[in-house]
Design a protein around this motif. Structure first.
Motif, mmCIF file in Angstrom:
data_model
loop_
_atom_site.group_PDB
_atom_site.id
_atom_site.type_symbol
_atom_site.label_atom_id
_atom_site.label_comp_id
_atom_site.label_asym_id
_atom_site.label_seq_id
_atom_site.Cartn_x
_atom_site.Cartn_y
_atom_site.Cartn_z
ATOM 1 N N LYS A 14 4.554 8.145 14.670
ATOM 2 C CA LYS A 14 4.739 6.697 14.673
ATOM 3 C C LYS A 14 5.101 6.174 13.274
ATOM 4 O O LYS A 14 5.220 4.977 13.066
ATOM 5 N N GLY A 15 5.233 7.079 12.309
ATOM 6 C CA GLY A 15 5.655 6.692 10.970
ATOM 7 C C GLY A 15 4.535 6.443 9.972
ATOM 8 O O GLY A 15 4.773 5.866 8.912
ATOM 9 N N PHE A 16 3.313 6.901 10.295
ATOM 10 C CA PHE A 16 2.176 6.697 9.393
ATOM 11 C C PHE A 16 1.540 8.031 9.039
ATOM 12 O O PHE A 16 1.347 8.879 9.900
ATOM 13 N N VAL A 17 1.227 8.192 7.770
ATOM 14 C CA VAL A 17 0.608 9.422 7.302
ATOM 15 C C VAL A 17 -0.798 9.092 6.803
ATOM 16 O O VAL A 17 -0.976 8.200 5.980
ATOM 17 N N ILE A 18 -1.774 9.816 7.337
ATOM 18 C CA ILE A 18 -3.148 9.720 6.855
ATOM 19 C C ILE A 18 -3.495 11.069 6.242
ATOM 20 O O ILE A 18 -2.690 11.998 6.297
ATOM 21 N N TYR A 19 -4.672 11.171 5.678
ATOM 22 C CA TYR A 19 -5.042 12.385 4.960
ATOM 23 C C TYR A 19 -6.361 12.926 5.477
ATOM 24 O O TYR A 19 -7.265 12.156 5.785
ATOM 25 N N SER B 126 -17.257 17.567 1.909
ATOM 26 C CA SER B 126 -17.681 18.832 2.507
ATOM 27 C C SER B 126 -18.750 18.689 3.572
ATOM 28 O O SER B 126 -18.888 19.552 4.421
ATOM 29 N N ASN B 127 -19.501 17.597 3.569
ATOM 30 C CA ASN B 127 -20.633 17.525 4.486
ATOM 31 C C ASN B 127 -20.409 16.637 5.702
ATOM 32 O O ASN B 127 -21.317 16.447 6.494
ATOM 33 N N ILE B 128 -19.210 16.084 5.867
ATOM 34 C CA ILE B 128 -18.947 15.220 7.016
ATOM 35 C C ILE B 128 -17.462 15.263 7.352
ATOM 36 O O ILE B 128 -16.620 15.397 6.470
ATOM 37 N N ASP B 129 -17.163 15.177 8.627
ATOM 38 C CA ASP B 129 -15.770 15.135 9.055
ATOM 39 C C ASP B 129 -15.246 13.715 8.907
ATOM 40 O O ASP B 129 -15.797 12.769 9.483
ATOM 41 N N CYS B 130 -14.200 13.572 8.117
ATOM 42 C CA CYS B 130 -13.625 12.247 7.905
ATOM 43 C C CYS B 130 -12.138 12.382 7.600
ATOM 44 O O CYS B 130 -11.631 13.467 7.355
ATOM 45 N N PHE B 131 -11.445 11.261 7.661
ATOM 46 C CA PHE B 131 -10.043 11.197 7.258
ATOM 47 C C PHE B 131 -9.900 10.023 6.308
ATOM 48 O O PHE B 131 -10.759 9.146 6.236
ATOM 49 N N ARG B 132 -8.815 10.024 5.556
ATOM 50 C CA ARG B 132 -8.627 8.993 4.548
ATOM 51 C C ARG B 132 -7.339 8.225 4.802
ATOM 52 O O ARG B 132 -6.352 8.795 5.259
ATOM 53 N N ILE B 133 -7.401 6.940 4.500
ATOM 54 C CA ILE B 133 -6.219 6.090 4.548
ATOM 55 C C ILE B 133 -5.985 5.574 3.140
ATOM 56 O O ILE B 133 -6.888 5.021 2.513
ATOM 57 N N GLY B 134 -4.777 5.801 2.640
ATOM 58 C CA GLY B 134 -4.425 5.335 1.310
ATOM 59 C C GLY B 134 -3.765 3.969 1.361
ATOM 60 O O GLY B 134 -2.959 3.692 2.246
ATOM 61 N N ASN B 135 -4.137 3.128 0.447
ATOM 62 C CA ASN B 135 -3.546 1.793 0.306
ATOM 63 C C ASN B 135 -2.730 1.800 -0.977
ATOM 64 O O ASN B 135 -3.050 1.116 -1.933
ATOM 65 N N ILE B 136 -1.699 2.618 -0.972
ATOM 66 C CA ILE B 136 -0.948 2.879 -2.193
ATOM 67 C C ILE B 136 0.489 2.411 -2.013
ATOM 68 O O ILE B 136 1.123 2.695 -0.998
ATOM 69 N N GLY B 137 0.999 1.720 -2.987
ATOM 70 C CA GLY B 137 2.387 1.293 -2.940
ATOM 71 C C GLY B 137 2.510 -0.188 -2.649
ATOM 72 O O GLY B 137 1.543 -0.945 -2.699
ATOM 73 N N LEU C 284 2.538 -2.600 -0.235
ATOM 74 C CA LEU C 284 2.137 -2.829 1.151
ATOM 75 C C LEU C 284 1.884 -4.309 1.388
ATOM 76 O O LEU C 284 1.411 -5.017 0.504
ATOM 77 N N PHE C 285 2.176 -4.709 2.593
ATOM 78 C CA PHE C 285 1.991 -6.096 2.984
ATOM 79 C C PHE C 285 1.095 -6.157 4.216
ATOM 80 O O PHE C 285 0.828 -5.134 4.856
ATOM 81 N N LYS C 286 0.657 -7.358 4.544
ATOM 82 C CA LYS C 286 -0.196 -7.546 5.713
ATOM 83 C C LYS C 286 0.459 -6.954 6.967
ATOM 84 O O LYS C 286 -0.197 -6.293 7.763
ATOM 85 N N CYS C 287 1.763 -7.148 7.116
ATOM 86 C CA CYS C 287 2.463 -6.630 8.300
ATOM 87 C C CYS C 287 2.394 -5.100 8.365
ATOM 88 O O CYS C 287 2.335 -4.522 9.454
ATOM 89 N N ASP C 288 2.382 -4.439 7.207
ATOM 90 C CA ASP C 288 2.259 -2.975 7.179
ATOM 91 C C ASP C 288 0.890 -2.541 7.696
ATOM 92 O O ASP C 288 0.779 -1.588 8.462
ATOM 93 N N MET C 289 -0.132 -3.241 7.253
ATOM 94 C CA MET C 289 -1.493 -2.886 7.679
ATOM 95 C C MET C 289 -1.690 -3.185 9.163
ATOM 96 O O MET C 289 -2.330 -2.415 9.876
ATOM 97 N N LEU C 290 -1.118 -4.290 9.636
ATOM 98 C CA LEU C 290 -1.215 -4.612 11.057
ATOM 99 C C LEU C 290 -0.486 -3.570 11.906
ATOM 100 O O LEU C 290 -0.954 -3.200 12.984
ATOM 101 N N ALA C 291 0.650 -3.086 11.413
ATOM 102 C CA ALA C 291 1.393 -2.038 12.133
ATOM 103 C C ALA C 291 0.588 -0.744 12.178
ATOM 104 O O ALA C 291 0.562 -0.053 13.207
ATOM 105 N N LEU C 292 -0.073 -0.401 11.076
ATOM 106 C CA LEU C 292 -0.920 0.795 11.055
ATOM 107 C C LEU C 292 -2.054 0.658 12.068
ATOM 108 O O LEU C 292 -2.323 1.579 12.841
ATOM 109 N N LEU C 293 -2.710 -0.493 12.074
ATOM 110 C CA LEU C 293 -3.805 -0.702 13.032
ATOM 111 C C LEU C 293 -3.310 -0.608 14.465
ATOM 112 O O LEU C 293 -3.974 -0.010 15.328
ATOM 113 N N ALA C 294 -2.135 -1.155 14.745
ATOM 114 C CA ALA C 294 -1.562 -1.065 16.095
ATOM 115 C C ALA C 294 -1.272 0.397 16.457
ATOM 116 O O ALA C 294 -1.522 0.826 17.587
#
Length: 94
Positions: free
Chosen positions: A45-50, A55-66, A68-78
């Motif tokens: 869908k065009g979004f890369v997470i990490y 080491s002690n918990i399963d998690c993923f990361r979202i970077g807020n780098i570059g 970015l605008f509100k519309c970008d974050m809303l698109a990611l949430l969608a």
């Protein structure tokens, strides 16, 4: 943050300890959640997470780098909502 919390995700660190560039979210407590599939579907869908670097918990990361605008974050949430739906994962709302 509000959008992720609203979907039922929880952050790895409490708000007062978080930075502003990268946020780690705990994996949903659902046996259907598979990070590799979640990652691939979001990537399609065009979004890369990490993957998490904790080491002690399963998690993923979202970077807020570059530039970015509100519309970008809303698109990611969608895209995350759509991906959870495709994977038939329902999170308890926060």
């Amino acid at each position: 943050m509000a959008g992720m919390r609203g979907m039922g995700f929880t952050e790895y660190l409490p708000s007062k300890l978080q930075g502003t560039i990268i946020t780690a979210f705990c994996y949903p407590n659902d046996p259907r959640f598979q990070f590799d599939e979640f990652y691939t579907r979001l990537n399609d869908k065009g979004f890369v997470i990490y993957p998490g670097k904790v080491s002690n918990i399963d998690c993923f990361r979202i970077g807020n780098i570059g530039r970015l605008f509100k519309c970008d974050m809303l698109a990611l949430l969608a895209a995350i909502r759509a991906t959870l739906s495709e994977m038939e994962i329902e999170l308890p709302c926060s």
